[in-house]
Motif scaffolding. Structure first.
Motif, PDB file in Angstrom:
ATOM      1  N   LYS A 107       0.787  -1.213  -0.015  1.00 40.29           N
ATOM      2  CA  LYS A 107       0.183  -0.038   0.215  1.00 40.29           C
ATOM      3  C   LYS A 107       0.972   1.098   0.088  1.00 40.29           C
ATOM      4  O   LYS A 107       2.062   0.963   0.270  1.00 40.29           O
ATOM      5  CB  LYS A 107      -0.911   0.119   1.353  1.00 40.29           C
ATOM      6  N   SER A 108       0.080   2.186  -0.088  1.00 33.21           N
ATOM      7  CA  SER A 108       1.071   3.449  -0.188  1.00 33.21           C
ATOM      8  C   SER A 108       1.669   4.486   0.955  1.00 33.21           C
ATOM      9  O   SER A 108       2.639   4.943   0.926  1.00 33.21           O
ATOM     10  CB  SER A 108       0.376   4.523  -0.891  1.00 33.21           C
ATOM     11  N   ASN A 109       1.072   3.593   2.024  1.00 33.33           N
ATOM     12  CA  ASN A 109       1.671   4.125   3.338  1.00 33.33           C
ATOM     13  C   ASN A 109       1.479   3.202   4.521  1.00 33.33           C
ATOM     14  O   ASN A 109       0.627   2.505   4.466  1.00 33.33           O
ATOM     15  CB  ASN A 109       0.594   5.284   3.801  1.00 33.33           C
ATOM     16  N   ILE A 110       2.692   3.112   5.223  1.00 30.48           N
ATOM     17  CA  ILE A 110       2.763   2.236   6.419  1.00 30.48           C
ATOM     18  C   ILE A 110       3.067   2.992   7.498  1.00 30.48           C
ATOM     19  O   ILE A 110       4.122   3.469   7.864  1.00 30.48           O
ATOM     20  CB  ILE A 110       3.972   1.190   6.123  1.00 30.48           C
ATOM     21  N   GLY A 218       7.778   8.149  11.792  1.00 33.85           N
ATOM     22  CA  GLY A 218       6.721   6.967  12.435  1.00 33.85           C
ATOM     23  C   GLY A 218       5.887   6.818  11.347  1.00 33.85           C
ATOM     24  O   GLY A 218       4.810   6.172  11.619  1.00 33.85           O
ATOM     25  N   PHE A 219       6.412   6.924   9.926  1.00 35.97           N
ATOM     26  CA  PHE A 219       5.616   6.224   8.975  1.00 35.97           C
ATOM     27  C   PHE A 219       6.650   5.997   7.933  1.00 35.97           C
ATOM     28  O   PHE A 219       7.443   6.760   7.815  1.00 35.97           O
ATOM     29  CB  PHE A 219       4.527   6.987   8.585  1.00 35.97           C
ATOM     30  N   THR A 220       6.232   5.502   6.876  1.00 34.45           N
ATOM     31  CA  THR A 220       6.911   5.407   5.634  1.00 34.45           C
ATOM     32  C   THR A 220       5.748   5.531   4.384  1.00 34.45           C
ATOM     33  O   THR A 220       4.816   5.181   4.501  1.00 34.45           O
ATOM     34  CB  THR A 220       7.745   4.000   5.326  1.00 34.45           C
ATOM     35  N   ASP A 221       6.367   6.417   3.386  1.00 32.06           N
ATOM     36  CA  ASP A 221       5.119   6.741   2.338  1.00 32.06           C
ATOM     37  C   ASP A 221       6.001   6.481   1.032  1.00 32.06           C
ATOM     38  O   ASP A 221       7.226   6.841   0.783  1.00 32.06           O
ATOM     39  CB  ASP A 221       4.781   8.023   2.480  1.00 32.06           C
TER      40      ASP A 221
END
Length: 333
Positions: A107-110, A218-221
């Motif tokens: 998906k585009s964001n984790i 706090g996320f990967t995009d």
């Protein structure tokens, strides 16, 4: 203001790893590698997926470095074995990595805010040392000094490793490949392997930075790597303009300093009332333009001063020569 500057220095220390990777490709190998925009996300994607899957965050971060190394090697293979233009091979790999990164992430964001990461582990370790309390006399008390200090230590460890590597036989051969490929080939060096290795190391550092940035944020995009090559170049150019780059040791130090200065400049620029977060790319472009023009202006000023000094010295020598001639005439008379 203090909190914002502190945060920019923290981020700058992490992005310094990416800037060191860009330095290897652009300055050492003289290779315009645009893979960076994709490999940065690859590092974040691999680290995030493994951490969410329950892998130790340190192992996940190491895997991110390995994934970036492979991406850089593919770029090198496209150029050396496929005989594709350096710029085009980087663009092709960057485009391919966009789809690969989506495949890796699913998906585009984790999000990673609820996961245990390298950042949370280092923060817990640092707080266990109780050093934050002993630094309270400084007057400025951030949430923790741990991330800043430990990331700076990591950046300088990588810097010293690069300094050491570039002085080894393989490192010297890579430097020679970037300076004069024809010459190093005359010594029977395999420049194809050297280029592939250099680009692998470069993108490995970029992906390592991407993995740490994802855990820090706090996320990967999938879009987090857009314009990363410009940021890396800005860090390198700013650092070289301010600190100089006469030696490898000084150049790598300049890159680390440039990455931190870049983040500070952007933070200060965004506090200007008429600028918004969406203007960050424009700010980056203006910083690069300024950093490119400034050294030339300074060089011209130095040349004027040297020319003026030479003219004054010549006049002084002429006066002294005339004085000696007059003295000689008076003595003879």
């Amino acid at each position: 203001m203090g909190t914002a500057i502190f945060g920019s220095i923290e981020a700058g220390a992490i992005y310094a790893l990416m800037a060191l990777g860009v330095y290897l490709s652009f300055r050492i190998l003289d290779f315009p590698d645009l893979t960076v925009d994709g490999s940065f996300v690859t590092g974040g994607a691999v680290a995030a997926v493994l951490i969410v899957g329950g892998t130790d965050p340190f192992i996940a971060t190491a895997a991110a470095l390995g994934a970036g190394f492979l991406a850089g090697c593919v770029t090198g293979i496209l150029h050396t074995k496929g005989k594709i233009n350096p710029l085009l091979s980087g663009i092709l790999m960057m485009i391919a990595l966009y789809s690969i990164n989506l495949r890796i992430m699913g998906k585009s964001n984790i999000p990673l805010l609820s996961e245990e990461t390298v950042i949370t582990k280092l923060t817990a370790f640092w707080q266990g040392l109780g050093i934050d309390q002993s630094l309270s006399f400084l007057g400025f008390i951030p949430k923790t000094w741990g991330i800043l200090i430990l990331m700076l230590i990591l950046a300088f460890i990588v810097k010293f490793l690069i300094d050491w590597f570039l002085k080894t036989d393989v490192g010297l051969a890579i430097r020679a490949t970037g300076n004069n490929e024809t010459m190093i080939r005359s010594f029977s060096a395999d420049t194809d392997i050297l280029k592939i290795l250099g680009l692998g190391l470069s993108n490995g550092l970029v992906a390592l930075s991407g993995g740490l940035v994802a855990q820090y944020s706090g996320f990967t995009d999938v879009g987090m790597g857009i314009g990363m090559i410009v940021i890396g170049l800005a860090s390198v150019i700013i650092g070289e303009a301010i600190f100089g780059a006469k030696t490898i040791v000084r150049a790598t130090l300049a890159v680390v300093g440039g990455a931190i200065l870049y983040r500070i400049i952007v933070t200060l620029a965004l506090r200007v009332e008429f600028l918004e977060t969406g203007d960050m790319k424009l700010i980056t472009a203006l910083i690069v333009v300024f950093a490119l023009i400034l050294p030339k202006v300074l060089d011209k000023q130095r040349e004027r001063k040297r020319k003026k000094k030479r003219m004054l010295q010549a006049k002084q020598n002429e006066y002294e020569k005339r004085g000696e001639q007059l003295a000689s005439i008076n003595t003879d008379s």
